[in-house]
Design an enzyme around this catalytic site. Structure first.
Site, PDB file in Angstrom:
ATOM      1  N   HIS A 270      23.516  62.832 -12.699  1.00 36.00           N
ATOM      2  CA  HIS A 270      22.304  62.974 -11.874  1.00 36.00           C
ATOM      3  C   HIS A 270      21.147  63.555 -12.682  1.00 36.00           C
ATOM      4  O   HIS A 270      20.281  64.233 -12.129  1.00 36.00           O
ATOM      5  CB  HIS A 270      22.574  63.866 -10.658  1.00 36.00           C
ATOM      6  CG  HIS A 270      23.276  63.173  -9.541  1.00 36.00           C
ATOM      7  ND1 HIS A 270      22.709  62.168  -8.804  1.00 36.00           N
ATOM      8  CD2 HIS A 270      24.532  63.339  -9.049  1.00 36.00           C
ATOM      9  CE1 HIS A 270      23.569  61.744  -7.896  1.00 36.00           C
ATOM     10  NE2 HIS A 270      24.688  62.418  -8.035  1.00 36.00           N
TER      11      HIS A 270
ATOM     12  N   GLN B 136      25.015  55.554  -7.636  1.00 39.80           N
ATOM     13  CA  GLN B 136      23.663  55.068  -7.355  1.00 39.80           C
ATOM     14  C   GLN B 136      23.232  53.952  -8.308  1.00 39.80           C
ATOM     15  O   GLN B 136      22.089  53.502  -8.247  1.00 39.80           O
ATOM     16  CB  GLN B 136      22.674  56.232  -7.431  1.00 39.80           C
ATOM     17  CG  GLN B 136      22.832  57.258  -6.329  1.00 39.80           C
ATOM     18  CD  GLN B 136      23.980  58.232  -6.572  1.00 39.80           C
ATOM     19  OE1 GLN B 136      24.496  58.346  -7.691  1.00 39.80           O
ATOM     20  NE2 GLN B 136      24.394  58.944  -5.534  1.00 39.80           N
TER      21      GLN B 136
ATOM     22  N   ASP C 220      28.073  67.121  -9.731  1.00 35.70           N
ATOM     23  CA  ASP C 220      28.708  66.148  -8.835  1.00 35.70           C
ATOM     24  C   ASP C 220      28.600  64.716  -9.346  1.00 35.70           C
ATOM     25  O   ASP C 220      27.747  64.371 -10.137  1.00 35.70           O
ATOM     26  CB  ASP C 220      28.087  66.229  -7.440  1.00 35.70           C
ATOM     27  CG  ASP C 220      26.598  65.911  -7.427  1.00 35.70           C
ATOM     28  OD1 ASP C 220      25.910  66.317  -8.377  1.00 35.70           O
ATOM     29  OD2 ASP C 220      26.124  65.260  -6.480  1.00 35.70           O
ATOM     30  N   GLU C 221      29.526  63.914  -8.852  1.00 33.50           N
ATOM     31  CA  GLU C 221      29.465  62.442  -8.848  1.00 33.50           C
ATOM     32  C   GLU C 221      29.464  61.774 -10.216  1.00 33.50           C
ATOM     33  O   GLU C 221      28.844  60.729 -10.370  1.00 33.50           O
ATOM     34  CB  GLU C 221      28.264  61.955  -8.027  1.00 33.50           C
ATOM     35  CG  GLU C 221      28.457  62.130  -6.542  1.00 33.50           C
ATOM     36  CD  GLU C 221      27.489  61.297  -5.714  1.00 33.50           C
ATOM     37  OE1 GLU C 221      27.950  60.684  -4.750  1.00 33.50           O
ATOM     38  OE2 GLU C 221      26.286  61.257  -6.043  1.00 33.50           O
ATOM     39  N   LEU C 222      30.148  62.327 -11.205  1.00 36.85           N
ATOM     40  CA  LEU C 222      30.402  61.484 -12.356  1.00 36.85           C
ATOM     41  C   LEU C 222      31.395  60.413 -11.921  1.00 36.85           C
ATOM     42  O   LEU C 222      32.379  60.709 -11.243  1.00 36.85           O
ATOM     43  CB  LEU C 222      30.967  62.296 -13.521  1.00 36.85           C
ATOM     44  CG  LEU C 222      29.916  62.891 -14.475  1.00 36.85           C
ATOM     45  CD1 LEU C 222      29.106  63.969 -13.773  1.00 36.85           C
ATOM     46  CD2 LEU C 222      30.568  63.440 -15.731  1.00 36.85           C
TER      47      LEU C 222
END
Length: 914
Positions: A513, A554, A598-600
């Site tokens: 991110h 994303q 977050d969100e790798l």
């Protein structure tokens, strides 16, 4: 249903005289005014429509892009390109299965990622040689297969703009008006796939669910509900000269109360050091024991309103402040409504006699706001801070950075905001980030997209947007993709929050991110490499020869910070030091920094850093796999944060890979029922971590209220309304797991193996917060619509986390909804942010979501109700030309329309009887 708004022809925009030079200057590095636009080769409008979700089951659906030629000459294959943002993945040519194959070539077009990096949500549609020209006035449907689903209008692609070949049109694009069409009565458009059994909202469904009206005692009128209320029989009037006496350490709280009372009462209100004889007194008892267990209760207070005076006694200054907020709630909604115009303030208000003793159940009662995806001004943030403090929320997690924007001026690294806080038409991203999420510089200059609508009303097809649901304007460039806080702005926010006893927790989301930071530092490198190579490389965040391939949820392929570079940690150290300096300048405590994390994307097929030569060349990292590199990064990042004197909190992803970080405070979020991580929060608490509950199924306030196509927001984890936040059970989340996100009942045995909270683990639950992610937060009104009343459920539950048995919840819910309808929301509709230093623009009221009424015909008579009894219902039998107040069942035709009306004159969306 709200009537579908028609697109505004580009010709009308041209006729209006709107050009970039007519708009207000962009607050972020505006471009010089543009010269007059040349005559455009084509004038286009676009409409998007989801057509059939049954085509690809849960994998993809069919939609149409309808291109309308609104010009006087045909649109051929003469070098035009149509750009837009879309968070769904458009399938590649030939992709699909037996029920559908992507066939764009047959239609004479191609669709691909638009920017040079081919990263993110930015697409381009362009004609190929076989494209059949579109004649003037003709509409052409392009059938497209798209991943997942789009059952809400807010899912539509946004920010359409067209570019043309030729020197006259070099490096500039032109806005193209767009709309979305979605038929709520067509199951193919509203059913995600065959496993989706959740019904679309209807008046009949709401009628069956809405609670009955009831009268409330004093305790039930207050939010959050105090622990103990002893109501008296009389009243204490305030009028004339009102003196507030305070001890020396409570001057700020006394000034706040004087300003707040002055907003609703036309009287002389003075705060002064206590000398005796004041009608209102504020003081502290550091040993105040509200609960009676022999232990001091931090943030607790005692409020006495009787015998002509008001006394607030707090365990500390925070407790006094919360006593003030309860005192403000004793003032009638009618007084607030009268004061919505300052000349209407009453000269006397009467407070009911009462003795109230209270203290919070959780020390962490929070709200999270993402300003990275869409920027929110300091004025918007300040207003939000004041309103949430009214409901005793004491933590504010501000998500300052993300892939789409860096929002905090950082002295010494100006490129973070001169580049990383800007979005626009820049395919090479040479000077700014590419347009994303359908926005650049709102309706202003600075993003190289010209001929945008001049006002939100023009963006909304000449209809003033009410922001009581989806608005077409949000597809047509309304939204601050660009913007940042100067150091002075951020210090103002910190001071404002500190006055309201709110701790601001800054979030720097890394190592994923981080695209805005990564690209900004590459811009810095390009700018300085020939002038000062050392400075150019000082804060570089990537290995330029890294061959690792990954894609985030994303769609970004280039948003990681490399953990093997000393310059990555130099960058983070500089950012942390500058954050610390802002807090010191503001006199605000820096207790916690949010480290992101977050969100790798999952490894295999994704590779995080194994393709980085610099990782292999670094003796400290050369033998590490990706999980070890991730842990190495957060070990270093934690040390940097601790060096500021702060502790580190972050998303619980940080400890998913075996990392042990003493003192780390995880925020577990991904508890989607059936995804496997439902019990993470309890695992961590049982292991000894202090935990902040952030569960997406109940606490993500940016998720749409319900399955109504006109509701804005995402719904990947659940639909989330104020009932989800109010009924959330911090100590037994499994009781909330009644249905999955598709509306299917969950069997208790499905969660039987999940970890339960132990008695010791329960002590480690610090609290909870409501989270408001920013992808859809395109205006301050949308922020308020999605936050309120959801955050009121968060405030109630964070103050009172212990709940009765599930069987008792309907009665508690009925009381809460009646409190909102009769007392809380009428006050909120006339709320003025407390403004001690005239630093806010004039503002009255919060754009809370007004619920649509429930209704049905029974024996030819209209029966109607509303979710929050106390709000007015109106009906129309002439297609909305006239409206009549509904008070009791009345004869009505099938085509009757309904809406909810508030005391401040606003109304809900219109609904028909089904």
């Amino acid at each position: 249903m709200k009537r579908l708004l028609m697109s505004l022809p580009l010709a009308a925009i041209l006729a209006s005289g709107c050009s970039d030079s007519d708009s207000k200057p962009d607050p972020v590095d505006p471009d010089p005014p543009n010269p007059p636009a040349p005559s455009l080769p084509a004038q286009l409008a676009v409409q998007f429509q989801p057509v059939d979700h049954s085509v690809g089951s849960w994998k993809f659906f069919r939609a149409t892009f309808t291109l309308e030629n609104q010009g006087t000459s045909e649109i051929g294959n003469n070098g035009w390109k149509l750009y837009f943002s879309f968070v769904r993945r458009i399938l590649s040519e030939g992709e699909g299965d037996d029920t559908g194959i992507q066939e764009l070539t047959k239609q004479g077009v191609r669709i691909a990622l638009a920017d040079n990096a081919a990263s993110g949500d930015y697409y381009v549609l362009e004609p190929i040689d076989t494209f059949k020209p579109i004649a003037p006035g003709e509409k052409r449907e392009i059938s497209v297969l798209i991943s997942d689903w789009a059952i809400l209008k807010a899912d539509a692609p946004a920010g359409f703009h067209i570019a043309f070949a030729g020197e006259d049109f070099k490096n500039v694009a032109f806005a193209v008006p767009s709309t979305v069409k979605l038929d709520a009565s067509d199951p193919k458009q509203t059913t995600r796939f065959e496993g989706d059994v959740m019904p679309v909202q209807t008046a009949s469904l709401r009628y069956d669910e809405n609670p009955s009206a009831q009268s409330l005692d004093l305790k039930a009128r207050l939010l959050p509900t105090p622990r103990r209320v002893e109501a008296g029989a009389g009243e204490v009037p305030l009028s004339g000269n009102v003196f507030i006496g305070h001890t020396a350490n409570l001057k700020g709280e006394a000034d706040y109360l004087a300003a707040a009372l002055g907003d609703v009462l036309n009287a002389s209100i003075t705060a002064r050091p206590a000398a005796g004889g004041e009608q209102i007194s504020l003081s502290i008892d550091p040993n105040l024991d509200v609960t009676g267990d022999g232990v001091r209760d931090p943030e607790g207070y005692q409020l006495d309103v009787r015998e002509g005076s008001v006394k607030i006694l707090g365990a500390d200054a925070s407790g006094v402040f919360y006593g003030i907020q309860t005192l403000r709630q004793l003032i009638s909604p009618q007084a607030y409504q009268a004061a919505s115009k300052r000349e209407g303030r009453l000269t006397q208000i009467a407070l009911p006699e009462a003795r109230i003793t209270d203290a919070p159940g959780f020390v962490y009662r929070g709200m999270h706001l993402d300003v990275g995806r869409h920027f929110q001004s300091k004025e918007t943030v300040k207003k939000l801070l004041d309103v949430i403090s009214h409901f005793k929320i004491n933590k504010f997690n501000i998500h300052l950075t993300d892939d789409e924007g860096w929002r905090l001026e950082t002295p010494g690294i100006p490129e973070l905001t001169s580049y990383g806080a800007r979005r626009g038409f820049d395919l090479a991203e040479a000077e700014m980030l590419h347009a994303g999420l359908g926005s650049g510089s709102d309706l202003q200059d600075g993003d190289l997209i010209r001929l945008k609508p001049a006002t939100p009303q023009k963006a909304n097809a000449e209809t003033p947007p009410a922001y009581q649901g989806f608005e077409t304007a949000t597809l047509n460039f309304v939204g601050k993709g660009s913007g940042y806080y100067t150091t002075k702005d951020f210090e103002e926010i910190l001071k404002y929050a500190t006055e309201r006893h709110i701790e601001v927790i800054p979030e720097i989301d890394v190592p994923g991110h981080a695209r805005a930071a990564v690209k900004a530092m590459e811009y810095r490198y390009r700018k300085l490499k020939d002038l000062d190579p050392a400075q150019a490389a000082a804060y570089r965040l990537i290995d330029p020869n890294d061959t690792s391939k990954h894609k985030s949820v994303q769609g970004y392929t280039d948003n990681f910070i490399n953990p093997c570079l000393d310059t990555s940690y130099a960058f983070l150290t500089k950012v942390a030091e500058e954050i610390k300096a802002r807090y010191a300048a503001a006199g605000a405590p820096l207790k916690t920094i949010h480290a992101g994390g977050d969100e790798l994307p999952a490894l295999n097929p994704n590779v995080w850093w194994q393709g980085s030569p610099l990782c292999k060349a670094n003796p400290a990292t050369k033998d590490m796999d990706d999980h070890q590199l991730f842990n190495h990064f957060f070990t270093r990042w934690n040390q940097i944060i601790k060096a500021t004197g702060a502790e580190m909190t972050g998303w619980d992803d940080i400890i998913h890979n075996g990392l042990t970080l003493p003192g780390f405070i995880p925020m577990p979020w991904s508890n989607v029922w059936g995804w496997g991580r439902e019990d993470d929060a309890y695992k961590y608490a049982n292991q000894g971590y202090q935990v902040i509950l952030s569960h997406s199924t109940n606490l993500y306030m940016d998720l749409a209220y319900n399955k109504d196509p006109d509701e804005p927001g995402y719904y990947w984890a659940n639909f989330v309304d104020e009932k989800k936040t109010f009924e959330y059970r911090p100590f037994d989340i499994y009781a909330n797991a009644t249905h999955d996100r598709m509306g299917n009942a969950i069997k208790p045995e499905d969660l039987a193996s999940k970890v339960r909270l132990t008695a010791e683990g329960k002590k480690n639950i610090l609290g909870m917060h409501g989270l408001l992610w920013g992808e859809n937060l395109k205006t301050p009104e949308v922020v308020e619509y999605l936050a309120f009343p959801k955050v009121l459920g968060v405030a109630e539950r964070a103050w009172n986390p212990e709940l009765p048995e599930v069987s008792a919840m309907p009665a508690l819910w009925g009381q809460f909804t009646n409190s909102l309808g009769q007392y809380v929301l009428p006050r909120l509709g006339a709320y003025r942010p407390v403004d001690l230093r005239d630093e806010l623009p004039e503002s009255v009221g919060v754009n809370y979501r007004i619920p649509l009424p429930g209704g049905r015909l029974i024996d030819g008579k209209l029966h109607a109700n509303v979710r929050f009894p106390g709000l007015a219902i109106e009906y129309s039998t002439d297609d909305g030309r006239t409206w009549t107040a509904y008070t009791e069942p009345v004869a009505a035709p099938q085509k009757t329309l309904l809406r909810t009306r508030t005391l401040d004159g606003r109304s809900s969306r219109v609904t028909g009887l089904n």
